[in-house]
Design a protein around this motif. Structure first.
Motif, short mmCIF file in Angstrom:
data_model
loop_
_atom_site.label_atom_id
_atom_site.label_comp_id
_atom_site.label_asym_id
_atom_site.label_seq_id
_atom_site.Cartn_x
_atom_site.Cartn_y
_atom_site.Cartn_z
N PHE A 1 -1.46 -13.58 -87.62
CA PHE A 1 -0.94 -14.47 -86.57
C PHE A 1 -1.63 -14.19 -85.23
N ILE A 2 -1.85 -12.93 -84.92
CA ILE A 2 -2.47 -12.55 -83.64
C ILE A 2 -3.88 -13.14 -83.52
N LYS A 3 -4.54 -13.32 -84.65
CA LYS A 3 -5.89 -13.91 -84.61
C LYS A 3 -5.88 -15.33 -84.03
N THR A 4 -4.73 -16.00 -84.09
CA THR A 4 -4.63 -17.38 -83.63
C THR A 4 -4.30 -17.48 -82.13
N PRO B 1 -6.94 -15.82 -76.23
CA PRO B 1 -7.25 -14.61 -75.45
C PRO B 1 -7.25 -14.87 -73.95
N GLN B 2 -7.24 -16.14 -73.55
CA GLN B 2 -7.19 -16.48 -72.13
C GLN B 2 -5.76 -16.55 -71.60
N ALA B 3 -4.79 -16.51 -72.50
CA ALA B 3 -3.38 -16.54 -72.10
C ALA B 3 -2.96 -15.18 -71.55
N ASN C 1 1.45 -14.14 -74.82
CA ASN C 1 1.09 -13.79 -76.20
C ASN C 1 2.10 -12.84 -76.83
N SER C 2 2.61 -11.90 -76.04
CA SER C 2 3.67 -11.02 -76.54
C SER C 2 4.88 -11.82 -76.98
N SER C 3 5.22 -12.83 -76.19
CA SER C 3 6.37 -13.68 -76.52
C SER C 3 6.18 -14.36 -77.87
N LEU C 4 4.97 -14.89 -78.10
CA LEU C 4 4.71 -15.59 -79.36
C LEU C 4 4.81 -14.64 -80.54
N VAL C 5 4.29 -13.41 -80.37
CA VAL C 5 4.36 -12.43 -81.45
C VAL C 5 5.81 -12.03 -81.72
N LEU C 6 6.59 -11.86 -80.67
CA LEU C 6 7.99 -11.49 -80.83
C LEU C 6 8.78 -12.60 -81.52
#
Length: 294
Positions: free
Chosen positions: A39-42, A45-47, A52-57
């Protein structure tokens, strides 16, 4: 603030911490982490790291089927802070400069961070804050701005920490200021929500406003129009914690009005801005930008 490679392992640490909150077995943790690695690959990187932490959580919550794994821990944090509240309030209002003391108490509360490091000693942090103060200290500028300000916005951070923010709000109210306090709409990590604000009585002394989203920080293009306008029009914004620091820099046009109040917990952020890990920082947005460009 853009995410860098240094942030990736923190995304996974937060996911592990989240799963430990609800006693996910190690075998299942490994399965979830493998899913998250893909999932992190998607992620963009400009965010910002906060986004990005929110999306992973949120992905982790979805996989483990638990929308608020920090629910019990947040209540514990609030209860612990409330036990210390009256003593801290007396100390602040008995100080020669209650506003400065209230800011020290508020930043000490920022140690209550269950995202990665779940062991904390709030009483030691309070003692250190009073004893050593801020490594970067724009208090004179903030105090001067508050004198002429009418509306002050505090961008809140964690549960537990919100109790110590109450003391800051009470000092500001005594100074005749109208205070707005921003919380999250939906649970994310141990960030304060409207439920926490009511639980600790923040709603009785401040205008509590929720962001409209359950994301870390205050992403400019995703929060409610009400919150966006509140920040753009406020005379002074006091931003608590790292996620707000990482996202409020999107409000480039009002950095002069923002004062970031946080404990430096990220080695990368420390290096980037010339801080030391563990520093207590009170810095104006424009001064922060200058340090970042040096």
């Amino acid at each position: 603030m853009k995410a860098l490679v240094d942030c990736i392992h923190c995304y996974l640490k937060q996911a592990v911490s989240c799963m430990e909150m609800v006693n996910i077995p190690d075998e299942r943790k490994i399965e979830v982490l493998y899913i998250l690695m893909d999932f992190i690959k998607t992620l963009d990187p400009q965010a910002s790291p906060a986004y990005n932490s929110s999306l992973v959580l949120l992905k982790t919550y979805e996989i483990i089927k638990n929308r608020d794994p920090y629910c019990y821990a947040k209540k514990q944090s609030n209860a612990l802070a409330l036990e210390l509240y009256e003593d801290m309030k007396k100390k602040v209002f008995g100080a020669s400069d209650p506003l400065y003391s209230a800011l020290k108490v508020a930043v000490a509360g920022n140690v209550i961070d269950l995202g990665i490091k779940r062991d904390f000693d709030i009483e030691t942090e309070l003692s250190n804050a009073f004893g050593y103060g801020f490594s970067i200290d724009d208090y004179a500028l903030l105090k001067d701005r508050i004198k002429t300000a009418k509306d002050i916005v505090i961008a809140g951070d964690n549960a537990g920490e919100i109790v110590f923010d109450k003391i800051l709000v009470e000092v500001l109210r005594q100074m005749g200021k109208s205070v707005y306090y921003i919380v999250k709409t939906e649970p994310i990590l141990n960030d304060s929500t409207l439920e926490d604000a009511k639980e600790v009585g923040m709603d009785r002394i401040a205008n509590v406003v929720d962001t409209g989203v359950g994301l870390l920080g205050i992403p400019k293009n995703l929060v409610s129009l009400e919150v966006k306008q509140l920040i753009l029009n406020a005379d002074v914004i006091i931003s608590k914690g790292q996620a707000n620091f990482e996202s409020l820099d999107e409000f480039e046009e009002i950095q002069a009005n923002i004062f970031y109040l946080l404990k430096i917990k990220c080695e990368f952020l420390a290096k980037k801005l010339g801080f030391k890990l563990g520093d207590l920082v009170l810095i104006n947005g424009e001064n922060s930008k200058k340090r970042n460009s040096e």
